[in-house]
Motif scaffolding. Structure first.
Motif, short mmCIF file in Angstrom:
data_model
loop_
_atom_site.label_atom_id
_atom_site.label_comp_id
_atom_site.label_asym_id
_atom_site.label_seq_id
_atom_site.Cartn_x
_atom_site.Cartn_y
_atom_site.Cartn_z
N ARG A 14 0.84 -1.20 0.00
CA ARG A 14 0.00 0.00 0.00
C ARG A 14 0.87 1.25 0.00
N ASP A 15 1.89 1.27 0.86
CA ASP A 15 2.79 2.42 0.93
C ASP A 15 3.59 2.59 -0.35
N LEU A 16 4.06 1.50 -0.90
CA LEU A 16 4.85 1.54 -2.13
C LEU A 16 4.03 2.07 -3.30
N VAL A 17 2.82 1.55 -3.47
CA VAL A 17 1.95 2.00 -4.56
C VAL A 17 1.55 3.46 -4.36
N ALA A 18 1.21 3.83 -3.14
CA ALA A 18 0.84 5.23 -2.87
C ALA A 18 1.98 6.17 -3.21
N ASP A 24 4.03 10.14 -9.40
CA ASP A 24 3.49 10.28 -10.76
C ASP A 24 2.55 11.48 -10.85
N GLY A 25 2.38 12.21 -9.74
CA GLY A 25 1.61 13.44 -9.77
C GLY A 25 0.20 13.35 -9.25
N HIS A 26 -0.17 12.24 -8.64
CA HIS A 26 -1.53 12.06 -8.15
C HIS A 26 -1.64 12.31 -6.65
N GLU A 27 -2.85 12.59 -6.22
CA GLU A 27 -3.17 12.64 -4.80
C GLU A 27 -3.74 11.27 -4.45
N VAL A 28 -3.25 10.66 -3.37
CA VAL A 28 -3.68 9.31 -3.00
C VAL A 28 -4.23 9.31 -1.58
N VAL A 29 -5.41 8.71 -1.43
CA VAL A 29 -5.99 8.47 -0.12
C VAL A 29 -5.94 6.95 0.07
N ALA A 30 -5.06 6.49 0.95
CA ALA A 30 -4.81 5.05 1.11
C ALA A 30 -5.57 4.50 2.31
#
Length: 125
Positions: A14-18, A24-30
């Motif tokens: 989860r941390d790696l993908v986030a 890559d320029g995205h906002e991520v809510v994990a």
């Protein structure tokens, strides 16, 4: 830049993908499972550009999450991830709801590319 809702129970992945998606320029809510992700989706009134979820998770799996998300937010693109062939088979019949199923293990380039591809498809309403 897209706002991505991520559901993955394996913390290191989860941390790696986030991190990769943020780079890559995205906002991520994990989130650590489907129930937490669904809570976030409802709390934020569906204001996400993509749902990226593992299929096999405790509490609420990715298939149940995808079904609930698509019921409430039918225009939300959904990507599934799985390391299990039998779980991948569970996604059959959901082609109208999901954009793709990414097989684990994957490279960060693969997941970032799949996210870019899913976001490039025009939204269905």
């Amino acid at each position: 830049m897209a706002r991505i809702l991520l559901a993955e129970d394996e913390e290191s992945l989860r941390d790696l993908v986030a991190r990769a998606l943020i780079q890559d320029g995205h906002e991520v809510v994990a989130n650590c499972d489907g129930a937490a992700a669904l809570d976030a989706l409802l709390r934020d009134e569906g204001r996400y550009d993509l749902l990226l979820t593992d299929i096999k998770m405790p509490i609420m799996d990715g298939i149940a999450l995808a079904l609930a998300a698509s019921r409430d937010y039918p225009a939300l693109p959904i990507l599934l991830m799985t390391g299990y062939a039998d779980q991948r088979e569970r996604a059959y019949g959901l082609e109208l709801l999901i954009r793709d199923v990414i097989q684990k293990p994957f490279t960060l380039a693969t997941i970032c590319g799949a996210v870019r591809d899913a976001l490039a498809v025009p939204q269905m309403h």
